[in-house]
Design a protein around this motif. Structure first.
Motif, PDB file in Angstrom:
ATOM      1  N   PHE A 250       0.839  -1.198   0.000  1.00 60.93           N
ATOM      2  CA  PHE A 250       0.000   0.000   0.000  1.00 60.93           C
ATOM      3  C   PHE A 250       0.874   1.248   0.000  1.00 60.93           C
ATOM      4  CE2 PHE A 250      -2.129  -3.489   2.188  1.00 60.93           C
ATOM      5  CZ  PHE A 250      -3.207  -3.659   1.339  1.00 60.93           C
ATOM      6  N   ALA A 251       0.445   2.250  -0.761  1.00 55.91           N
ATOM      7  CA  ALA A 251       1.250   3.453  -0.911  1.00 55.91           C
ATOM      8  C   ALA A 251       0.357   4.611  -1.326  1.00 55.91           C
ATOM      9  CB  ALA A 251       2.351   3.217  -1.956  1.00 55.91           C
ATOM     10  N   ASP A 252       0.999   5.739  -1.689  1.00 55.69           N
ATOM     11  CA  ASP A 252       0.251   6.930  -2.091  1.00 55.69           C
ATOM     12  C   ASP A 252      -0.168   6.865  -3.547  1.00 55.69           C
ATOM     13  OD1 ASP A 252      -0.832   9.393  -1.234  1.00 55.69           O
ATOM     14  OD2 ASP A 252       0.724  10.474  -2.331  1.00 55.69           O
ATOM     15  N   LYS A 253       0.390   5.904  -4.280  1.00 54.59           N
ATOM     16  CA  LYS A 253      -0.002   5.727  -5.678  1.00 54.59           C
ATOM     17  C   LYS A 253       0.241   4.283  -6.070  1.00 54.59           C
ATOM     18  CE  LYS A 253       4.452   7.249  -7.666  1.00 54.59           C
ATOM     19  NZ  LYS A 253       5.090   7.828  -6.467  1.00 54.59           N
ATOM     20  N   LEU A 254      -0.439   3.860  -7.140  1.00 52.97           N
ATOM     21  CA  LEU A 254      -0.253   2.524  -7.705  1.00 52.97           C
ATOM     22  C   LEU A 254       0.089   2.690  -9.178  1.00 52.97           C
ATOM     23  CD1 LEU A 254      -0.461  -0.598  -7.526  1.00 52.97           C
ATOM     24  CD2 LEU A 254      -2.897  -0.367  -8.056  1.00 52.97           C
ATOM     25  N   VAL A 255       1.291   2.252  -9.536  1.00 55.23           N
ATOM     26  CA  VAL A 255       1.754   2.352 -10.920  1.00 55.23           C
ATOM     27  C   VAL A 255       1.858   0.934 -11.466  1.00 55.23           C
ATOM     28  CG1 VAL A 255       3.561   3.195 -12.453  1.00 55.23           C
ATOM     29  CG2 VAL A 255       3.001   4.470 -10.361  1.00 55.23           C
ATOM     30  N   LEU A 256       1.051   0.615 -12.463  1.00 53.17           N
ATOM     31  CA  LEU A 256       0.985  -0.753 -12.967  1.00 53.17           C
ATOM     32  C   LEU A 256       2.035  -1.000 -14.049  1.00 53.17           C
ATOM     33  CD1 LEU A 256      -2.898  -1.144 -13.009  1.00 53.17           C
ATOM     34  CD2 LEU A 256      -1.285  -1.930 -11.277  1.00 53.17           C
ATOM     35  N   VAL A 267       2.204  12.240  -8.819  1.00 51.66           N
ATOM     36  CA  VAL A 267       1.047  11.350  -8.782  1.00 51.66           C
ATOM     37  C   VAL A 267       0.796  11.025  -7.313  1.00 51.66           C
ATOM     38  CG1 VAL A 267       0.075   9.153  -9.533  1.00 51.66           C
ATOM     39  CG2 VAL A 267       1.611  10.420 -11.051  1.00 51.66           C
ATOM     40  N   THR A 268      -0.344  11.457  -6.770  1.00 54.91           N
ATOM     41  CA  THR A 268      -0.532  11.414  -5.323  1.00 54.91           C
ATOM     42  C   THR A 268      -1.938  10.989  -4.921  1.00 54.91           C
ATOM     43  OG1 THR A 268      -1.180  13.750  -5.328  1.00 54.91           O
ATOM     44  CG2 THR A 268       1.156  13.268  -4.952  1.00 54.91           C
ATOM     45  N   CYS A 283       3.107  17.174 -14.952  1.00 53.57           N
ATOM     46  CA  CYS A 283       1.688  16.901 -14.692  1.00 53.57           C
ATOM     47  C   CYS A 283       1.439  16.749 -13.199  1.00 53.57           C
ATOM     48  CB  CYS A 283       1.249  15.621 -15.402  1.00 53.57           C
ATOM     49  SG  CYS A 283       1.227  15.735 -17.193  1.00 53.57           S
ATOM     50  N   GLU A 284       0.202  17.021 -12.799  1.00 51.09           N
ATOM     51  CA  GLU A 284      -0.246  16.780 -11.429  1.00 51.09           C
ATOM     52  C   GLU A 284      -1.473  15.870 -11.484  1.00 51.09           C
ATOM     53  OE1 GLU A 284      -0.876  20.325  -9.157  1.00 51.09           O
ATOM     54  OE2 GLU A 284       0.945  21.293  -9.924  1.00 51.09           O
ATOM     55  N   ILE A 285      -1.330  14.694 -10.905  1.00 51.38           N
ATOM     56  CA  ILE A 285      -2.447  13.741 -10.880  1.00 51.38           C
ATOM     57  C   ILE A 285      -2.746  13.427  -9.429  1.00 51.38           C
ATOM     58  CG2 ILE A 285      -3.216  11.429 -11.538  1.00 51.38           C
ATOM     59  CD1 ILE A 285      -1.409  11.666 -13.982  1.00 51.38           C
ATOM     60  N   ASN A 286      -3.933  13.808  -8.994  1.00 55.43           N
ATOM     61  CA  ASN A 286      -4.314  13.686  -7.589  1.00 55.43           C
ATOM     62  C   ASN A 286      -5.613  12.908  -7.461  1.00 55.43           C
ATOM     63  OD1 ASN A 286      -4.391  14.540  -4.662  1.00 55.43           O
ATOM     64  ND2 ASN A 286      -6.232  15.571  -5.388  1.00 55.43           N
TER      65      ASN A 286
END
Length: 366
Positions: A250-256, A267-268, A283-286
């Motif tokens: 588990f983390a602040d983001k999941l990158v597949l 990415v947050t 980029c900002e992805i929230n």
């Protein structure tokens, strides 16, 4: 052996346009279809045969889940050529069960993410010699749901529709979308017509004097029926607020796998970047879901939104609390806010949307 029925035949109307090509239970949440998360929870409760009650785009389930062996269970497929409602769907799917008349059958709605202890509900059902047990949860806004009052022993007293006035609210307990039935009770449901389990089957069981109990579990519960809820469910899985057994870190983001994110981009907040997707610089992805094979061009801001499979987002776009459906090409500099939605398979010139859709009056047949 414990068996279950998973009702997955709905249209997913509130999630359109995401459900034009994909039925809601097969939309990916944190990298896995909703149905896979539910099956994983069922398997952990020693349920090893699950009948999927399908209707809309039934073939997508078989193509995606197969015989269930990859998830460690056996999956059978029941099909409704015409939708039969929740009760009719349960009755139709029960034809593929193998258990005896007194055995428990666990029934799940196909659009709920929950941390309920399935074995606890099964144990109480057995201990109280109930005909049916309902999993109930408590909510802050019971006026938005039908409610299920119980007595001190947990016996269900009534099934109440959404109250029209605040003073008519008698409990904060609602039907949370999982039931335990004695198999023989399912066999009493009418066949060959639309039947609602909530409005017809359950009230009739009470009138007939059967023992129907409610089991309250105040753990995690979320109806994934809207884009906002869908994003929340995905984020909560990524960060570990809800665990289904499919995600192990588990983390602040999941990158597949195969995804690329430029080092200058952020990415947050539980965001997902799907398989083979690319996020260019600055980029900002929230708190967002970026599906598979998506391109997010440079200097985009994506906040609390869903970008579906194969979409291409031009440079400098701002997308907040909105949805871009499958295979959309969105021109640079576009702005989408406030539950705006772009329907699939379109090339869209630079546009600004505020709680609007493209096209304005879409007609995709459902």
């Amino acid at each position: 052996m414990t068996e279950a029925i998973l009702l997955v035949g709905g249209y997913g109307t509130r999630l359109k346009p995401l459900t034009i090509h994909t039925p809601k239970p097969m939309l990916e949440v944190a990298g896995f279809p909703v149905t896979s998360h539910q099956i994983s929870k069922a398997k952990a409760a020693a349920i090893d045969h699950i009948v999927l009650g399908t209707a809309f785009k039934a073939e997508v389930f078989r193509e995606g889940l197969g015989d269930g062996s990859k998830l460690g269970v056996k999956i059978s497929y029941a099909y409704e050529p015409e939708q039969l409602g929740t009760g009719g769907g349960i009755r139709n799917a029960a034809e593929l069960l193998t258990c005896g008349p007194e055995d428990p059958v666990v029934v799940f709605n196909g659009d709920v993410l929950t941390g309920v202890d399935i074995n606890k509900v099964l144990s109480i059902w057995k201990e109280k010699k109930a005909d049916v047990a309902l999993y109930l949860t408590k909510v802050d806004n019971p006026a938005a749901y039908g409610s299920v009052p119980t007595d001190a022993e947990g016996n269900v007293l009534a099934f109440l529709e959404k109250p029209e006035r605040k003073e008519d609210i008698v409990t904060d307990q609602i039907n949370a979308g999982m039931y335990i039935f004695k198999r023989k009770v399912i066999d009493t449901i009418a066949t060959g017509r639309v039947v609602s389990v909530e409005r017809e089957v359950f009230p009739n069981l009470l009138k007939a004097g059967l023992k129907v109990i409610g089991v309250v579990d105040e753990g995690y519960w979320l109806d994934l029926g809207t884009p906002t809820a869908f994003v929340k469910g995905s984020s909560d899985l990524v960060t570990g607020k809800i665990k289904t057994g499919l995600i192990h870190f588990f983390a602040d983001k999941l990158v597949l796998s195969g995804a690329e994110i430029d080092d200058s981009s952020k990415v947050t907040n539980g965001s997902v970047v799907g398989i083979n997707s690319r996020v260019e610089k600055d980029c900002e992805i929230n708190n967002s879901v970026i599906a598979n094979e998506v391109l997010i061009s440079e200097k985009c801001v994506i906040d609390s939104s869903i970008i579906a499979k194969g979409a291409k987002i031009g440079a400098g776009c701002v997308i907040k609390n909105s949805v871009v459906a499958d295979f959309v090409e969105l021109a640079a500099g576009s702005v989408l806010i406030n539950d705006s939605r772009i329907w699939p398979d379109q090339k869209v010139a630079k546009i600004e949307l505020n709680n609007q859709t493209v096209p304005t009056n879409p007609d995709w047949g459902i």
